[in-house]
Design a protein around this motif. Structure first.
Motif, PDB file in Angstrom:
ATOM      1  N   MET A 170      54.859 -38.553  34.030  1.00 42.52           N
ATOM      2  CA  MET A 170      55.296 -37.231  33.614  1.00 42.52           C
ATOM      3  C   MET A 170      56.517 -37.367  32.715  1.00 42.52           C
ATOM      4  SD  MET A 170      56.663 -34.034  35.904  1.00 42.52           S
ATOM      5  CE  MET A 170      55.019 -33.535  36.355  1.00 42.52           C
ATOM      6  N   ASN A 171      56.505 -36.658  31.618  1.00 43.53           N
ATOM      7  CA  ASN A 171      57.657 -36.622  30.722  1.00 43.53           C
ATOM      8  C   ASN A 171      58.746 -35.760  31.327  1.00 43.53           C
ATOM      9  OD1 ASN A 171      56.311 -38.128  28.765  1.00 43.53           O
ATOM     10  ND2 ASN A 171      55.454 -36.306  27.823  1.00 43.53           N
ATOM     11  N   ILE A 172      59.979 -36.146  31.116  1.00 46.34           N
ATOM     12  CA  ILE A 172      61.123 -35.371  31.572  1.00 46.34           C
ATOM     13  C   ILE A 172      61.930 -34.961  30.348  1.00 46.34           C
ATOM     14  CG2 ILE A 172      63.287 -35.444  32.863  1.00 46.34           C
ATOM     15  CD1 ILE A 172      61.951 -37.409  34.771  1.00 46.34           C
ATOM     16  N   ASN A 173      62.191 -33.662  30.230  1.00 42.72           N
ATOM     17  CA  ASN A 173      63.005 -33.161  29.132  1.00 42.72           C
ATOM     18  C   ASN A 173      64.393 -32.888  29.687  1.00 42.72           C
ATOM     19  OD1 ASN A 173      64.301 -31.736  27.124  1.00 42.72           O
ATOM     20  ND2 ASN A 173      62.491 -30.561  26.545  1.00 42.72           N
ATOM     21  N   LYS A 174      65.325 -33.786  29.424  1.00 41.88           N
ATOM     22  CA  LYS A 174      66.679 -33.644  29.969  1.00 41.88           C
ATOM     23  C   LYS A 174      67.488 -32.560  29.277  1.00 41.88           C
ATOM     24  CE  LYS A 174      67.042 -37.943  32.334  1.00 41.88           C
ATOM     25  NZ  LYS A 174      67.898 -39.058  32.711  1.00 41.88           N
ATOM     26  N   SER A 175      66.883 -31.882  28.303  1.00 43.88           N
ATOM     27  CA  SER A 175      67.533 -30.738  27.666  1.00 43.88           C
ATOM     28  C   SER A 175      67.243 -29.444  28.404  1.00 43.88           C
ATOM     29  CB  SER A 175      67.061 -30.597  26.216  1.00 43.88           C
ATOM     30  OG  SER A 175      67.476 -31.704  25.453  1.00 43.88           O
ATOM     31  N   ILE A 176      66.270 -29.478  29.335  1.00 45.11           N
ATOM     32  CA  ILE A 176      65.902 -28.280  30.090  1.00 45.11           C
ATOM     33  C   ILE A 176      66.035 -28.577  31.584  1.00 45.11           C
ATOM     34  CG2 ILE A 176      64.149 -26.526  30.554  1.00 45.11           C
ATOM     35  CD1 ILE A 176      62.779 -27.342  27.911  1.00 45.11           C
ATOM     36  N   GLY A 177      67.141 -28.169  32.166  1.00 49.57           N
ATOM     37  CA  GLY A 177      67.325 -28.317  33.601  1.00 49.57           C
ATOM     38  C   GLY A 177      66.501 -27.277  34.336  1.00 49.57           C
ATOM     39  N   CYS A 178      65.982 -27.630  35.510  1.00 51.42           N
ATOM     40  CA  CYS A 178      65.168 -26.693  36.294  1.00 51.42           C
ATOM     41  C   CYS A 178      65.233 -27.056  37.766  1.00 51.42           C
ATOM     42  CB  CYS A 178      63.718 -26.734  35.818  1.00 51.42           C
ATOM     43  SG  CYS A 178      62.656 -25.589  36.731  1.00 51.42           S
ATOM     44  N   GLU A 179      65.421 -26.040  38.607  1.00 51.98           N
ATOM     45  CA  GLU A 179      65.430 -26.261  40.050  1.00 51.98           C
ATOM     46  C   GLU A 179      64.265 -25.552  40.747  1.00 51.98           C
ATOM     47  OE1 GLU A 179      68.603 -22.944  41.530  1.00 51.98           O
ATOM     48  OE2 GLU A 179      69.452 -24.802  40.753  1.00 51.98           O
ATOM     49  N   VAL A 180      63.321 -25.033  39.972  1.00 48.23           N
ATOM     50  CA  VAL A 180      62.176 -24.299  40.525  1.00 48.23           C
ATOM     51  C   VAL A 180      61.052 -25.290  40.821  1.00 48.23           C
ATOM     52  CG1 VAL A 180      60.562 -22.399  40.175  1.00 48.23           C
ATOM     53  CG2 VAL A 180      62.853 -22.285  39.177  1.00 48.23           C
ATOM     54  N   GLN A 220      65.661 -32.760  38.658  1.00 54.20           N
ATOM     55  CA  GLN A 220      65.744 -31.321  38.400  1.00 54.20           C
ATOM     56  C   GLN A 220      65.718 -31.011  36.906  1.00 54.20           C
ATOM     57  OE1 GLN A 220      68.199 -28.843  40.695  1.00 54.20           O
ATOM     58  NE2 GLN A 220      67.352 -29.608  42.588  1.00 54.20           N
ATOM     59  N   TYR A 221      64.568 -31.322  36.301  1.00 50.29           N
ATOM     60  CA  TYR A 221      64.330 -31.054  34.887  1.00 50.29           C
ATOM     61  C   TYR A 221      62.932 -30.499  34.701  1.00 50.29           C
ATOM     62  CZ  TYR A 221      68.446 -33.901  33.953  1.00 50.29           C
ATOM     63  OH  TYR A 221      69.721 -34.386  33.909  1.00 50.29           O
ATOM     64  N   CYS A 222      62.698 -29.965  33.504  1.00 53.25           N
ATOM     65  CA  CYS A 222      61.386 -29.466  33.114  1.00 53.25           C
ATOM     66  C   CYS A 222      60.655 -30.571  32.350  1.00 53.25           C
ATOM     67  CB  CYS A 222      61.565 -28.237  32.219  1.00 53.25           C
ATOM     68  SG  CYS A 222      60.023 -27.451  31.730  1.00 53.25           S
TER      69      CYS A 222
END
Length: 54
Positions: free
Chosen positions: A1-11, A22-24
């Motif tokens: 899975m790719n992780i975009n460290k520019s988009i944080g996400c906790e959902v 905790q990224y998108c």
């Protein structure tokens, strides 16, 4: 899975959550508003959310 460290996400229930961090995983997201003149955080959401039906 790719992780975009520019988009944080906790959902964690989102299909695009990076699961172990905790990224998108999307390249970009669409932020949407619920009212014509959004004035608060509650008046906006991540329109890219999809439920991760496990």
């Amino acid at each position: 899975m790719n992780i975009n460290k520019s988009i944080g996400c906790e959902v964690t229930t989102c299909k695009y959550h990076a699961k172990d961090q905790q990224y998108c995983s999307l390249d970009n997201i669409m932020v949407v508003q619920h009212h014509n003149n959004a004035q608060t955080v509650e008046a906006t959401d991540c329109g890219s959310f999809e439920n991760d039906n496990k």
